[in-house]
Design a protein around this motif. Structure first.
Motif, mmCIF file in Angstrom:
data_model
loop_
_atom_site.group_PDB
_atom_site.id
_atom_site.type_symbol
_atom_site.label_atom_id
_atom_site.label_comp_id
_atom_site.label_asym_id
_atom_site.label_seq_id
_atom_site.Cartn_x
_atom_site.Cartn_y
_atom_site.Cartn_z
ATOM 1 N N ARG A 112 0.831 -1.214 0.000
ATOM 2 C CA ARG A 112 0.000 0.000 0.000
ATOM 3 C C ARG A 112 0.866 1.264 0.000
ATOM 4 N NH1 ARG A 112 -2.974 -1.760 3.478
ATOM 5 N NH2 ARG A 112 -1.967 -0.938 5.346
ATOM 6 N N VAL A 113 1.942 1.266 0.780
ATOM 7 C CA VAL A 113 2.796 2.451 0.850
ATOM 8 C C VAL A 113 3.557 2.655 -0.452
ATOM 9 C CG1 VAL A 113 4.784 3.459 2.014
ATOM 10 C CG2 VAL A 113 2.991 2.372 3.352
ATOM 11 N N HIS A 116 1.298 4.015 -3.127
ATOM 12 C CA HIS A 116 0.995 5.427 -2.915
ATOM 13 C C HIS A 116 2.163 6.309 -3.336
ATOM 14 C CE1 HIS A 116 -0.222 9.141 -0.974
ATOM 15 N NE2 HIS A 116 0.916 9.142 -0.293
ATOM 16 N N ARG A 117 3.375 5.924 -2.958
ATOM 17 C CA ARG A 117 4.525 6.758 -3.294
ATOM 18 C C ARG A 117 4.830 6.730 -4.785
ATOM 19 N NH1 ARG A 117 9.427 6.219 0.872
ATOM 20 N NH2 ARG A 117 9.858 8.211 -0.174
ATOM 21 N N SER A 119 2.571 6.650 -7.066
ATOM 22 C CA SER A 119 1.566 7.482 -7.734
ATOM 23 C C SER A 119 1.872 8.965 -7.645
ATOM 24 C CB SER A 119 0.187 7.213 -7.120
ATOM 25 O OG SER A 119 0.164 7.607 -5.755
ATOM 26 N N ALA A 130 1.576 10.912 5.751
ATOM 27 C CA ALA A 130 1.746 10.177 4.498
ATOM 28 C C ALA A 130 3.103 10.529 3.895
ATOM 29 C CB ALA A 130 0.628 10.509 3.512
ATOM 30 N N LYS A 383 7.517 2.839 4.467
ATOM 31 C CA LYS A 383 6.909 4.105 4.855
ATOM 32 C C LYS A 383 7.952 5.154 5.152
ATOM 33 C CE LYS A 383 3.670 6.194 8.096
ATOM 34 N NZ LYS A 383 2.707 5.984 9.198
#
Length: 542
Positions: A112-113, A116-117, A119, A130, A383
């Motif tokens: 998930r992390v 996100h990064r 994107s 975040a 993260k």
């Protein structure tokens, strides 16, 4: 300013549900050690085969398959040993399932992390909650490959969990891997083989209430005599009747010895485990039993008289005493420990720090407020990226072990533990309490301020303080106004907004919200809007 997340309510932590004490088995002869090794090796082989059968059954396990496995084991051991073997097998399989679920959650957090990064644009900065984008295109490309690796691992683990497959190594995976790295482990092949065989022995039995001394398989008398019910293939080694072997050595439980003696005298269930420490060449006996649920005191009673807030850090515990109104009393206390070293040394350091803390709390007769910490989602390296020191700091904090030991040790002293939500305690403590509590002769750290914040939250008081009103409005003549918001005040966890007006001297006189239209008299043919007379300025001509 971002809106704080919803905070969970403080709660009283339940006491420990079980007790385990260990002591050394002294005075053993060579024959005693040989019998223990033979029994442990024989039962260990049965435990390995039973665990293999249990893992093969997976989610198709039932009471019928359990009974069938127990009948097979009873032929090669006894019905009592078979019950202990099957129960240990089920406990180990269940523990592996929990570890498998934790591993899946860790992989999901990493995926998930990274997604996100990836994107985000390269070089975009992150926020407190975040992470931002990656620093370079090279790192971005490397993380795309790592994302595929983690997704493949996650798919395999999910498939195993759905099928009920677990991977268990009797004796420990770390010790099994040391066989291929003997030089790094500083072991010889013979020393490793001795540790491996001793780790796979099985010499443990659950207790039974109503039976003699609480356990028929491994029996300990109040005098410290130890006897073992031998398995059927080794019954010829018995030195007493009913196929039992009495050891020459005796045991004495110094810690909780009175409680153990009372249970044994009343024929209450006590479980025993005998194991060999190959490094020291010593045999030990561990006795364990369950306690009835501890009756916890109400939260209002725990708050009576104040509380002691404790902030957990990587190298010390910061504590501060608070009265019932949430005001810090006295000076802060710090209890240091060192976590650099082997596991036994780290565990001893934590225990010594907790002993000093609990003795200080006992003198005041108050409860302890701690944070309900859980770093399961924070430990992923995806993260925090390159912040290796921060990741090492979080991973090195003995949160679960420290809390379990604190709860068990506090229960013996009659001290109540209150857990609070850890959100914003360090941030708001440093913002609102560090500077006011710092004086010429006392330097307050942010950890001390966090202890105050934890204690106030446990007492039901807000942590953040409103901005103090002007000096004129702080006097009794203008109506007393406190700088601290009350527990029931609306928005008490928010900073008082600065409203422009004459009261705050941000605008000059005559320009406030209640002032009239000062320029209305200069408008031709239009009266004043507020309907009251205003004198014209003096004429410049005589």
């Amino acid at each position: 300013m971002s809106v704080p997340r919803e905070l969970s309510a403080p709660f009283v932590v339940l006491g420990p549900s079980g007790v385990a004490v260990r002591t050394r088995l002294k005075g053993l002869t060579a024959g005693d050690e040989e019998v223990l090794q033979l029994v442990g090796a024989h039962l260990g082989s049965l435990a390995s085969r039973d665990l293999k059968r249990r893992c093969a059954q997976g989610l198709e396990h039932s009471t019928d398959t359990w009974a069938q496995r127990k009948r097979v084991l009873s032929v090669e051991s006894s019905s009592r040993w078979a019950g202990s073997l099957t129960k240990a097998t089920h406990d180990q399989w269940a523990l592996s399932r929990r570890a498998q679920l934790a591993h899946i959650q860790g992989l999901e957090a990493g995926v998930r992390v990274i997604a996100h990064r990836l994107s985000l644009p390269v070089g975009e900065k992150g926020t407190r909650r975040a992470p931002g984008g990656y620093r370079s295109r090279r790192e971005w490309f490397a993380k795309t490959r790592r994302l595929r690796v983690l997704e493949d691992r996650l798919a395999v683990e999910r498939a195993d969990r759905e099928a009920g497959r677990v991977r268990v190594v009797r004796g420990g995976k770390r010790l099994a891997r040391n066989r291929h790295h003997l030089d790094q482990a500083q072991l010889t092949e013979a020393a490793w083989r001795q540790r491996w065989e001793a780790a796979r022995w099985f010499l443990q039995a659950d207790g039974e209430s109503g039976k003699r001394f609480g356990n028929e398989t491994i029996r300990l008398t109040p005098d410290g005599e130890v006897s073992i019910k031998l398995p059927t293939p080794l019954a010829h080694l018995a030195n007493t009747k009913h196929g039992r072997y009495v050891l020459t050595g005796t045991v004495t439980f110094h810690h909780r010895g009175g409680e153990w003696a009372d249970r044994v005298a009343a024929n209450r269930a006590v479980a025993y485990r005998i194991h060999l420490d190959t490094g020291r060449g010593r045999w030990y006996v561990t006795a364990s039993w369950t306690n009835p649920p501890t009756v916890t005191v109400p939260l209002a009673q725990a708050r009576a008289g104040g509380m002691i807030g404790v902030d957990t850090n990587a190298d010390h515990l910061a504590a501060w005493r608070l009265d019932e109104h949430g005001n810090p009393v006295g000076a802060p206390r710090r209890f240091f420990f060192d976590l650099d070293g082997p596991a036994a040394y780290r565990d001893a350091q934590v225990r010594h720090a907790l002993v000093r803390l609990l003795h200080w709390v006992k003198r005041h007769g108050l409860s302890i407020a701690i944070e309900d910490l859980d770093f399961a989602a924070e430990k992923t390296r995806e993260k925090h990226g390159r912040r290796k020191r921060f990741r090492k700091l979080i991973s090195g904090m003995p949160v679960s072990r420290l809390r379990s030991r604190l709860v068990s040790m506090a229960a013996e002293l009659g001290i109540t533990i209150v857990a609070v939500d850890p959100a914003y305690t360090s941030q708001w403590g440093a913002q609102h309490w560090q500077k006011p509590l710092t004086g010429d002769k006392r330097a307050t750290t942010r950890h001390d301020a966090a202890a105050v914040a934890i204690g106030r939250r446990a007492l039901g008081h807000p942590i953040r303080r409103r901005t103090a009103p002007p000096r004129t409005h702080q006097s009794d003549g203008c109506g007393h106004r406190t700088a601290q918001a009350g527990p029931g005040a609306r928005g008490c966890e928010e900073t008082r907004p600065r409203i422009p007006g004459p009261r705050t001297r941000s605008v000059r006189a005559g320009r406030g919200a209640n002032a009239g239209d000062q320029d209305a008299q200069h408008r031709s043919g239009r009266p004043a809007e507020h309907g009251f007379w205003q004198q014209d300025s003096l004429p410049l001509s005589p």
